[in-house]
Design a protein around this motif. Structure first.
Motif, PDB file in Angstrom:
ATOM      1  N   GLU A 291       0.847  -1.193   0.000  1.00 57.31           N
ATOM      2  CA  GLU A 291       0.000   0.000   0.000  1.00 57.31           C
ATOM      3  C   GLU A 291       0.878   1.238   0.000  1.00 57.31           C
ATOM      4  OE1 GLU A 291      -3.345   0.161  -0.148  1.00 57.31           O
ATOM      5  OE2 GLU A 291      -3.418  -2.011  -0.281  1.00 57.31           O
ATOM      6  N   GLY A 292       0.495   2.219  -0.773  1.00 56.58           N
ATOM      7  CA  GLY A 292       1.224   3.473  -0.817  1.00 56.58           C
ATOM      8  C   GLY A 292       0.440   4.516  -1.576  1.00 56.58           C
ATOM      9  N   TRP A 293       1.048   5.666  -1.777  1.00 56.60           N
ATOM     10  CA  TRP A 293       0.369   6.757  -2.471  1.00 56.60           C
ATOM     11  C   TRP A 293       0.002   6.364  -3.894  1.00 56.60           C
ATOM     12  CZ3 TRP A 293       2.335   8.626  -6.965  1.00 56.60           C
ATOM     13  CH2 TRP A 293       3.673   8.342  -7.243  1.00 56.60           C
TER      14      TRP A 293
ATOM     15  N   PRO B 193      -8.466   9.544  -7.532  1.00 51.84           N
ATOM     16  CA  PRO B 193      -7.221   8.779  -7.403  1.00 51.84           C
ATOM     17  C   PRO B 193      -6.047   9.669  -7.000  1.00 51.84           C
ATOM     18  CG  PRO B 193      -8.323   8.283  -9.479  1.00 51.84           C
ATOM     19  CD  PRO B 193      -9.029   9.456  -8.873  1.00 51.84           C
ATOM     20  N   ALA B 194      -5.191   9.149  -6.139  1.00 51.28           N
ATOM     21  CA  ALA B 194      -3.995   9.879  -5.726  1.00 51.28           C
ATOM     22  C   ALA B 194      -2.816   9.523  -6.622  1.00 51.28           C
ATOM     23  CB  ALA B 194      -3.660   9.558  -4.271  1.00 51.28           C
ATOM     24  N   GLY B 195      -2.822   8.303  -7.124  1.00 53.28           N
ATOM     25  CA  GLY B 195      -1.708   7.828  -7.931  1.00 53.28           C
ATOM     26  C   GLY B 195      -2.108   7.594  -9.375  1.00 53.28           C
ATOM     27  N   PRO B 196      -1.219   6.957 -10.124  1.00 55.65           N
ATOM     28  CA  PRO B 196      -1.474   6.678 -11.544  1.00 55.65           C
ATOM     29  C   PRO B 196      -2.630   5.695 -11.736  1.00 55.65           C
ATOM     30  CG  PRO B 196       0.777   6.082 -10.919  1.00 55.65           C
ATOM     31  CD  PRO B 196       0.074   6.502  -9.685  1.00 55.65           C
ATOM     32  N   ALA B 197      -3.130   5.629 -12.951  1.00 53.94           N
ATOM     33  CA  ALA B 197      -4.263   4.753 -13.261  1.00 53.94           C
ATOM     34  C   ALA B 197      -3.922   3.277 -13.076  1.00 53.94           C
ATOM     35  CB  ALA B 197      -4.729   5.003 -14.692  1.00 53.94           C
TER      36      ALA B 197
ATOM     37  N   VAL C 271       4.812  -8.693  -8.487  1.00 54.46           N
ATOM     38  CA  VAL C 271       4.324  -9.257  -7.225  1.00 54.46           C
ATOM     39  C   VAL C 271       3.068  -8.553  -6.715  1.00 54.46           C
ATOM     40  CG1 VAL C 271       6.568 -10.166  -6.530  1.00 54.46           C
ATOM     41  CG2 VAL C 271       5.939  -7.831  -5.884  1.00 54.46           C
ATOM     42  N   ASP C 272       2.679  -7.447  -7.354  1.00 56.06           N
ATOM     43  CA  ASP C 272       1.464  -6.743  -6.973  1.00 56.06           C
ATOM     44  C   ASP C 272       1.012  -5.923  -8.166  1.00 56.06           C
ATOM     45  OD1 ASP C 272      -0.636  -5.998  -5.341  1.00 56.06           O
ATOM     46  OD2 ASP C 272       0.504  -4.536  -4.190  1.00 56.06           O
ATOM     47  N   TYR C 273      -0.298  -5.665  -8.221  1.00 56.50           N
ATOM     48  CA  TYR C 273      -0.883  -4.967  -9.359  1.00 56.50           C
ATOM     49  C   TYR C 273      -2.000  -4.064  -8.857  1.00 56.50           C
ATOM     50  CZ  TYR C 273      -3.832  -4.471 -13.566  1.00 56.50           C
ATOM     51  OH  TYR C 273      -4.589  -3.986 -14.594  1.00 56.50           O
ATOM     52  N   SER C 274      -2.066  -2.854  -9.406  1.00 57.54           N
ATOM     53  CA  SER C 274      -3.128  -1.922  -9.044  1.00 57.54           C
ATOM     54  C   SER C 274      -3.671  -1.269 -10.311  1.00 57.54           C
ATOM     55  CB  SER C 274      -2.587  -0.843  -8.099  1.00 57.54           C
ATOM     56  OG  SER C 274      -3.567   0.138  -7.863  1.00 57.54           O
TER      57      SER C 274
END
Length: 146
Positions: free
Chosen positions: A49-51, A61-65, A78-81
């Motif tokens: 978890e992060g910005w 949204p705070a971060g990129p798409a 290892v992780d996807y958002s």
């Protein structure tokens, strides 16, 4: 006198039922899901978890798409958002990412790099141990794993 004996008898009966119930519960086989599986540190990392994968209080949204987290030792995602898919209620895993990782020799070793998939830029990085747990360095130079 009858009232006292009746009350004592009722108390003994309740105590017996409670004792038998506790004993029966203690010998009842529980399913595996109810057993403690060991220290949390031995469990797989569920994501970072992060910005970059957060939203502001107003919901924007705070971060990129879309971002991927890549382990620099393995070159694997290892992780996807994905903000739109998350907003639609989809639960995402690293396997859902379609981004093709091109390892870069300038990436810090033993780290996670967060990549904005739209620009291919590393927007964050942090050191991790061999299990993928974040290594925090304190002002006094000491480190903790968490």
């Amino acid at each position: 006198m009858k009232l006292v004996l009746g009350a004592v008898g009722a108390a003994v009966a309740i105590a017996t039922v409670v004792a038998v119930g506790i004993q029966a519960n203690a010998t009842t086989v529980q399913d595996d899901a109810s057993h403690f599986k060991g220290p949390v540190a031995d469990r797989p990392i569920g994501g970072y978890e992060g910005w970059w994968n957060s939203t502001h209080l107003d919901g924007t949204p705070a971060g990129p798409a879309e971002t991927v987290a890549v382990n620099t030792n393995t070159g694997k995602i290892v992780d996807y958002s994905n903000m739109a898919r998350s907003a639609a209620g989809q639960v995402l895993t690293a396997a859902d990412a379609t981004y093709v990782v091109v390892p870069d020799p300038t990436w810090p070793a033993s780290s996670i790099v967060i990549i904005d998939t739209a620009t291919d830029k590393v927007i964050e990085d942090f050191p991790v141990d061999e299990k993928g747990r974040v290594i925090y360095t304190h002002e006094d130079g000491t480190t903790t794993v968490g």
